[in-house]
Design a protein around this motif. Structure first.
Motif, PDB file in Angstrom:
ATOM      1  N   ALA A 215      -5.183  -7.093 -20.466  1.00 28.35           N
ATOM      2  CA  ALA A 215      -4.992  -8.017 -20.411  1.00 28.35           C
ATOM      3  C   ALA A 215      -3.104  -7.885 -21.187  1.00 28.35           C
ATOM      4  N   THR A 216      -3.499  -6.263 -22.218  1.00 33.66           N
ATOM      5  CA  THR A 216      -2.183  -6.105 -22.676  1.00 33.66           C
ATOM      6  C   THR A 216      -1.629  -4.772 -21.701  1.00 33.66           C
ATOM      7  N   ALA A 217      -1.679  -3.780 -20.668  1.00 32.94           N
ATOM      8  CA  ALA A 217      -1.662  -3.372 -20.275  1.00 32.94           C
ATOM      9  C   ALA A 217      -0.362  -3.577 -19.097  1.00 32.94           C
ATOM     10  N   LYS A 218       0.618  -2.707 -19.130  1.00 38.34           N
ATOM     11  CA  LYS A 218       2.171  -2.517 -18.307  1.00 38.34           C
ATOM     12  C   LYS A 218       1.521  -2.138 -17.412  1.00 38.34           C
ATOM     13  N   SER A 219       1.465  -3.532 -15.828  1.00 39.52           N
ATOM     14  CA  SER A 219       1.105  -3.608 -15.185  1.00 39.52           C
ATOM     15  C   SER A 219       3.409  -3.111 -13.782  1.00 39.52           C
ATOM     16  N   VAL A 220       2.387  -2.225 -12.938  1.00 43.04           N
ATOM     17  CA  VAL A 220       3.941  -1.907 -12.224  1.00 43.04           C
ATOM     18  C   VAL A 220       3.133  -1.937 -10.896  1.00 43.04           C
ATOM     19  N   GLN A 221       3.870  -2.191  -9.580  1.00 45.70           N
ATOM     20  CA  GLN A 221       3.931  -1.666  -9.067  1.00 45.70           C
ATOM     21  C   GLN A 221       4.727  -0.671  -8.011  1.00 45.70           C
ATOM     22  N   ILE A 222       4.051  -0.178  -7.261  1.00 46.40           N
ATOM     23  CA  ILE A 222       4.341   1.918  -6.511  1.00 46.40           C
ATOM     24  C   ILE A 222       5.098   0.876  -5.462  1.00 46.40           C
ATOM     25  N   PRO A 223       6.203   0.482  -4.589  1.00 44.85           N
ATOM     26  CA  PRO A 223       6.490   0.814  -3.301  1.00 44.85           C
ATOM     27  C   PRO A 223       6.304   1.936  -1.977  1.00 44.85           C
ATOM     28  N   VAL A 224       5.584   1.007  -1.458  1.00 44.56           N
ATOM     29  CA  VAL A 224       4.372   1.961  -0.697  1.00 44.56           C
ATOM     30  C   VAL A 224       4.432   1.557   1.217  1.00 44.56           C
ATOM     31  N   ASP A 225       5.474   2.512   1.533  1.00 38.95           N
ATOM     32  CA  ASP A 225       6.410   2.316   2.930  1.00 38.95           C
ATOM     33  C   ASP A 225       5.375   2.941   3.735  1.00 38.95           C
ATOM     34  N   CYS A 226       4.952   2.630   5.339  1.00 39.83           N
ATOM     35  CA  CYS A 226       4.839   3.517   5.894  1.00 39.83           C
ATOM     36  C   CYS A 226       4.924   3.182   7.261  1.00 39.83           C
TER      37      CYS A 226
END
Length: 318
Positions: A215-226
């Motif tokens: 609930a308090t963690a930092k969410s990071v979305q890493i882009p992956v292009d294939c």
């Protein structure tokens, strides 16, 4: 990074590193297959009429009245290295395959045939990206008709299905199926080819949890292009671990403080392996990052100031 006296501040450097069989790539590009310019199928039986003139499968032998040694025999013998096949194709399924060669007269009657020993071939690899060498038990002599002949060759799977080694003489060398098209080269890029840096910001020491909290963690979305198709990989994290509870977190430059990296809200230890599938096109890899405190360390004993930590993500293609 600068910080106030009471809070701690975190900056987490996340290196993206990948592993392929025989290839280690630092950075963010992965799953680019090795290009072997010398890859080929070799060791297939060919026709010899005088031990010097070798006719490869899927070719026509034209008799011109020359003398032979021995005059009364022709020979099916292993054609390595004189004949080879550079096939832009793949096998339909992984398994053991043999190379099958036979010789026919102009009436399409089989005069002789020979089959190599079996070799295991992976269907996930293009045939022109690996070297396949067949072995055999010996040459085969047969009566030489002193006439034109056809030499035909196929791959045989374990069920006896025939697959064309060549499209030459396709109207004569019949009964084989075409091999499937080659496996496309797959390539994926993480974070546009850049290492990932995650800033955890200002954190009050008393607010550091002793267990990761989604609930308090930092969410990071890493882009992956294939490109080239869908890709399945196993993901591991490589870092200097610190044990907290029943799991591991990344050891930081500040004693008593670690960083938990989580996937699907589950912290990833250095011994964990996670299977991921990325679709062709744009994807995201969602990870959570959170600074945590060792429960054995008092809050007041945690130094204020900046801290750093780093890890490497290792991807292995399945």
């Amino acid at each position: 990074m600068k910080l106030c006296l009471s809070p701690v501040i975190g900056r987490f450097s996340f290196k993206l590193k990948t592993i392929l069989p025989g290839i280690i790539i630092a950075g963010a590009v992965f799953l680019t297959p090795e290009n072997n310019a010398n890859a080929q199928i070799q060791g297939v039986y060919g026709l010899s009429t005088n031990y010097n003139n070798l006719i490869c499968p899927n070719k026509e032998y034209q008799y011109n009245g020359e003398s032979y040694q021995p005059d009364s025999f022709a020979v099916l013998q292993q054609s390595f290295p004189s004949c080879f096949y550079d096939l832009n194709a793949s096998v339909p399924h992984s398994g053991y395959y043999r190379a099958y060669t036979y010789v026919m007269n102009m009436s399409r009657s089989i005069l002789s045939s020979a089959t190599t020993n079996a070799v295991y071939i992976e269907s996930s690899k293009s045939l022109n990206k690996e070297t396949i060498t067949f072995s055999y038990t010996g040459s085969i002599n047969f009566t030489f008709p002193k006439a034109d002949m056809y030499v035909c060759g196929f791959l045989l799977d374990e069920e006896g299905n025939k697959y064309n080694l060549s499209t030459d003489l396709s109207s004569v060398c019949t009964g084989g199926q075409p091999l499937p098209p080659p496996v496309p080269d797959t390539a994926c890029t993480f974070n546009s080819g850049n290492d990932l840096t995650v800033s955890l910001g200002l954190i009050e020491r008393s607010a550091l949890p002793v267990n990761p909290d989604p609930a308090t963690a930092k969410s990071v979305q890493i882009p992956v292009d294939c490109t080239g198709g869908d890709v399945t990989v196993s993901m591991k994290l490589d870092y200097n671990p610190m044990t907290m509870g029943n799991g591991q977190v990344v050891r930081t430059s500040t004693d008593g403080v670690g960083v938990a990296i989580s996937y699907n809200d589950i912290p990833i230890s250095t011994t964990d392996t996670t299977t991921l599938t990325f679709l062709e096109g744009s994807n995201t890899l969602d990870l959570n990052f959170q600074a945590v405190r060792d429960s054995a360390v008092n809050v007041a004993d945690i130094p204020t100031g900046g801290f750093t930590a780093s890890a490497a993500m290792v991807m292995t293609q399945q």
